[in-house]
Design a protein around this motif. Structure first.
Motif, PDB file in Angstrom:
ATOM      1  N   ARG A   1     -28.482 -13.628  35.762  1.00 53.28           N
ATOM      2  CA  ARG A   1     -27.494 -12.704  36.310  1.00 53.28           C
ATOM      3  C   ARG A   1     -27.563 -12.708  37.834  1.00 53.28           C
ATOM      4  O   ARG A   1     -28.610 -12.980  38.417  1.00 53.28           O
ATOM      5  CB  ARG A   1     -27.748 -11.280  35.800  1.00 53.28           C
ATOM      6  CG  ARG A   1     -27.424 -11.131  34.320  1.00 53.28           C
ATOM      7  CD  ARG A   1     -27.618  -9.744  33.812  1.00 53.28           C
ATOM      8  NE  ARG A   1     -26.877  -8.752  34.589  1.00 53.28           N
ATOM      9  CZ  ARG A   1     -27.008  -7.438  34.404  1.00 53.28           C
ATOM     10  NH1 ARG A   1     -27.819  -6.969  33.485  1.00 53.28           N
ATOM     11  NH2 ARG A   1     -26.313  -6.593  35.138  1.00 53.28           N
ATOM     12  N   PRO A   2     -26.446 -12.379  38.495  1.00 54.35           N
ATOM     13  CA  PRO A   2     -26.481 -12.286  39.961  1.00 54.35           C
ATOM     14  C   PRO A   2     -27.510 -11.246  40.419  1.00 54.35           C
ATOM     15  O   PRO A   2     -27.514 -10.116  39.927  1.00 54.35           O
ATOM     16  CB  PRO A   2     -25.056 -11.862  40.327  1.00 54.35           C
ATOM     17  CG  PRO A   2     -24.219 -12.348  39.184  1.00 54.35           C
ATOM     18  CD  PRO A   2     -25.085 -12.182  37.964  1.00 54.35           C
TER      19      PRO A   2
ATOM     20  N   ASP B   1     -29.166  -1.821  40.818  1.00 54.80           N
ATOM     21  CA  ASP B   1     -28.908  -0.588  40.085  1.00 54.80           C
ATOM     22  C   ASP B   1     -29.507  -0.609  38.682  1.00 54.80           C
ATOM     23  O   ASP B   1     -29.446   0.389  37.970  1.00 54.80           O
ATOM     24  CB  ASP B   1     -27.394  -0.343  39.988  1.00 54.80           C
ATOM     25  CG  ASP B   1     -26.760  -0.102  41.343  1.00 54.80           C
ATOM     26  OD1 ASP B   1     -27.456   0.421  42.241  1.00 54.80           O
ATOM     27  OD2 ASP B   1     -25.580  -0.457  41.513  1.00 54.80           O
ATOM     28  N   VAL B   2     -30.083  -1.729  38.263  1.00 51.99           N
ATOM     29  CA  VAL B   2     -30.621  -1.884  36.912  1.00 51.99           C
ATOM     30  C   VAL B   2     -32.142  -1.805  36.911  1.00 51.99           C
ATOM     31  O   VAL B   2     -32.737  -1.167  36.048  1.00 51.99           O
ATOM     32  CB  VAL B   2     -30.160  -3.233  36.300  1.00 51.99           C
ATOM     33  CG1 VAL B   2     -30.785  -3.458  34.944  1.00 51.99           C
ATOM     34  CG2 VAL B   2     -28.645  -3.293  36.215  1.00 51.99           C
ATOM     35  N   VAL B   3     -32.780  -2.448  37.884  1.00 47.10           N
ATOM     36  CA  VAL B   3     -34.238  -2.543  37.941  1.00 47.10           C
ATOM     37  C   VAL B   3     -34.813  -1.283  38.586  1.00 47.10           C
ATOM     38  O   VAL B   3     -34.306  -0.816  39.603  1.00 47.10           O
ATOM     39  CB  VAL B   3     -34.668  -3.793  38.749  1.00 47.10           C
ATOM     40  CG1 VAL B   3     -36.172  -3.850  38.912  1.00 47.10           C
ATOM     41  CG2 VAL B   3     -34.145  -5.054  38.082  1.00 47.10           C
ATOM     42  N   ASP B   4     -35.887  -0.735  37.987  1.00 47.32           N
ATOM     43  CA  ASP B   4     -36.603   0.379  38.605  1.00 47.32           C
ATOM     44  C   ASP B   4     -37.716  -0.205  39.465  1.00 47.32           C
ATOM     45  O   ASP B   4     -38.832  -0.444  39.000  1.00 47.32           O
ATOM     46  CB  ASP B   4     -37.173   1.322  37.546  1.00 47.32           C
ATOM     47  CG  ASP B   4     -37.856   2.534  38.156  1.00 47.32           C
ATOM     48  OD1 ASP B   4     -38.018   2.588  39.401  1.00 47.32           O
ATOM     49  OD2 ASP B   4     -38.239   3.432  37.399  1.00 47.32           O
TER      50      ASP B   4
END
Length: 178
Positions: A92-93, A99-102
């Motif tokens: 994925r880009p 906004d997805v990875v913590d």
């Protein structure tokens, strides 16, 4: 004391395209990546490693091949030097992942991936084994950015929460002493 020379692979085609690679095995070097690998290999030749080990991911193996051509030193591969696994996020880009990875939780991992804590533990185990039975006084490890950051934290006696924030540039060499 063992000197470890951590060589970050040259730019890959996915680096150039801004895609998350993680442990995707087949990603090759770009043309710029081959240039960076040759430059790193020329620098490595002057540092005279007595042994060389590479991640088994294609981009690291290609970089190690340039290093072998410059130094005359054959290399082995190991999955212990792979990049952090990002599971379902690979391919994925990268810009979509903010906004997805913590990024604040060292125990967070994408589905099918690996957390920073797991990466740190894997690298710590490898370096402990290397220190216990070094194949040479100077060892080159051809690897990946997050793996190098984990190694820096391990050697400094820090946990995964204190890994350096800056990733070494493609084709760079980072020197550590065990």
């Amino acid at each position: 004391m063992t000197t470890v020379l951590l060589v970050r692979h040259g730019q890959s085609t996915w680096n150039a395209a801004g895609l998350m690679q993680g442990q995707t095995a087949h990603v090759p070097l770009s043309e710029l990546g081959h240039e960076q690998a040759r430059a790193a290999a020329a620098e490595l030749r002057e540092l005279r490693p007595g042994a060389m080990v590479a991640s088994d991911l294609h981009r690291a193996v290609q970089t190690a091949e340039h290093c072998m051509a410059a130094t005359g030193r054959r290399f082995t591969t190991t999955p212990a030097l792979r990049e952090q696994g990002y599971g379902v996020l690979e391919g994925r880009p990268s810009r979509e992942l903010w906004d997805v990875v913590d990024w604040t939780d060292v125990h967070w991992a994408a589905q099918g991936g690996e957390s920073l804590a797991q990466l740190h533990a894997r690298v710590a185990g490898y370096l402990s084994d290397l220190q216990a039975a070094p194949p040479a006084d100077v060892v080159a490890l051809v690897t990946h950015g997050d793996t190098i950051r984990a190694a820096q934290a391990v050697v400094a006696g820090h946990g995964p929460e204190a890994m350096p924030h800056t990733t070494p540039h493609n084709g760079s060499i980072t020197r550590l002493e065990l």
